[in-house]
Design an enzyme around this catalytic site. Structure first.
Site, PDB file in Angstrom:
ATOM      1  N   LYS A   1      -9.735  -6.225  -3.623  1.00  0.00           N
ATOM      2  CA  LYS A   1     -10.757  -6.840  -2.525  1.00  0.00           C
ATOM      3  C   LYS A   1     -11.034  -5.053  -2.736  1.00  0.00           C
ATOM      4  CE  LYS A   1     -13.584  -7.505   1.365  1.00  0.00           C
ATOM      5  NZ  LYS A   1     -13.500  -8.345   3.161  1.00  0.00           N
TER       6      LYS A   1
ATOM      7  N   ASP B   1       3.509   1.996  -5.188  1.00  0.00           N
ATOM      8  CA  ASP B   1       2.156   2.253  -6.075  1.00  0.00           C
ATOM      9  C   ASP B   1       2.106   1.387  -7.117  1.00  0.00           C
ATOM     10  OD1 ASP B   1       0.811   3.732  -8.133  1.00  0.00           O
ATOM     11  OD2 ASP B   1       2.483   5.562  -8.666  1.00  0.00           O
ATOM     12  N   MET B   2       0.691   1.436  -6.739  1.00  0.00           N
ATOM     13  CA  MET B   2      -0.043  -0.214  -7.745  1.00  0.00           C
ATOM     14  C   MET B   2      -0.156   0.310  -9.104  1.00  0.00           C
ATOM     15  SD  MET B   2      -4.073   0.025  -6.960  1.00  0.00           S
ATOM     16  CE  MET B   2      -5.468   1.594  -6.840  1.00  0.00           C
TER      17      MET B   2
ATOM     18  N   HIS C   1     -13.847   0.086  -7.875  1.00  0.00           N
ATOM     19  CA  HIS C   1     -15.093   0.918  -8.104  1.00  0.00           C
ATOM     20  C   HIS C   1     -14.548   1.784  -7.806  1.00  0.00           C
ATOM     21  CE1 HIS C   1     -15.531  -0.010  -3.695  1.00  0.00           C
ATOM     22  NE2 HIS C   1     -15.369   0.769  -3.489  1.00  0.00           N
TER      23      HIS C   1
ATOM     24  N   ASP D   1       0.854  -1.358  -0.313  1.00  0.00           N
ATOM     25  CA  ASP D   1       0.043   0.058   0.012  1.00  0.00           C
ATOM     26  C   ASP D   1       1.142   1.572  -0.449  1.00  0.00           C
ATOM     27  OD1 ASP D   1      -1.967   1.300   0.240  1.00  0.00           O
ATOM     28  OD2 ASP D   1      -2.602  -0.197   1.321  1.00  0.00           O
TER      29      ASP D   1
END
Length: 202
Positions: free
Chosen positions: A103, A89-90, A107, A69
Site C-alpha cells: 500500500k 530488504d524488498m 509512488h 520491513d
C-alpha cells in the site's frame, strides 16, 4: 503523468533499504499454509496499514499474516499475537506468501526500482492457478468515479506528490512496469475513492 524521483524522501528510503538483511543463501521456501505478507510498512507502524493486516488476521484466523520491513522498523514493532514481523530488504528478498500486500509503496520509486520490487514479489508467490497474487493499493491516474470531489482530491494529491518528488501513474504506466516485471495479467478496481485496488497475477 510521470515525475522524476529526486533526493529527499526517496534517497533516505533507499539508503535505509540497502542496509537491510536477507535470509541465508536467499532461498525462497513456499508457505506451508495460507499466508499474506504486508510488504514495506512505513513507520510509524501504528498507521492504518497495520490495522488492515490486523483486520485480515482477525477475519481469517487460519491465515498466517506477516509484516516485512526494514530492521530498524521491525525492532520498534508492537507485540502482536496475530501478526508476525520479519526484517528484510524488498529489493533482495520478500518472504514467500500466497498473497502480497503493498500500500502506497510505488509512488516513492521510479520505474526501474519498481520493476525490481515487482520481480521480487513475483519470486515470492506461487503461480496464478495456485492462488498467487500481488495486491497493490495506490492511485491510478484517471481511474475512479468521475465526480468533482474525486477529481479535486486527485489534484490535491498530485500537488502533494510533486512536493515529495514522487510519481503518479496512469494505467498504461502501471501496465508497463507490470509486464516488464514478468506478470501476465492484472485487474484494477476503483473502490476506494481516489485509490484503486490492483490485483496482479504471475
Amino acid at each position: 503523468m510521470r515525475r522524476s524521483v529526486g533526493t529527499g524522501r526517496r534517497r533516505a528510503a533507499e539508503a535505509r533499504s540497502r542496509r537491510a538483511t536477507t535470509p541465508p543463501g536467499g532461498v525462497t521456501v513456499a508457505p506451508a499454509g495460507p499466508c499474506v505478507v504486508d510488504v514495506a510498512e512505513e513507520p510509524p507502524l501504528l498507521r492504518p496499514g497495520l490495522w488492515e493486516i490486523r483486520a485480515i488476521a482477525k477475519a481469517f484466523p487460519h491465515m498466517k499474516c506477516t509484516v516485512s520491513d526494514l530492521p530498524h522498523v521491525v525492532a520498534e514493532a508492537p507485540t502482536d499475537g496475530n501478526v508476525s514481523f520479519i526484517s528484510g530488504d524488498m529489493f533482495k528478498y520478500i518472504p514467500p506468501a500466497n498473497a502480497l500486500f503493498l500500500k502506497w509503496i510505488f509512488h516513492d520509486w521510479g520505474d526501474e526500482d519498481s520493476v525490481k520490487i515487482l520481480k521480487k514479489c513475483k519470486e515470492a508467490i506461487p503461480p496464478r492457478d495456485a492462488g498467487g497474487k500481488v495486491i497493490i493499493v495506490d492511485m491510478v491516474v484517471g481511474s475512479g468515479p468521475n465526480e468533482i470531489v474525486t477529481r479535486e482530491t486527485q489534484v490535491l494529491y498530485d500537488l502533494f506528490i510533486m512536493c515529495i518528488e514522487g510519481i503518479e501513474r496512469e494505467e498504461s504506466k502501471w501496465k508497463k512496469i507490470f509486464m516488464e516485471a514478468g506478470f501476465s495479467d492484472y485487474k484494477i478496481m476503483s473502490v476506494l475513492g481516489v485509490r484503486s485496488v490492483i490485483e496482479l497475477y504471475p
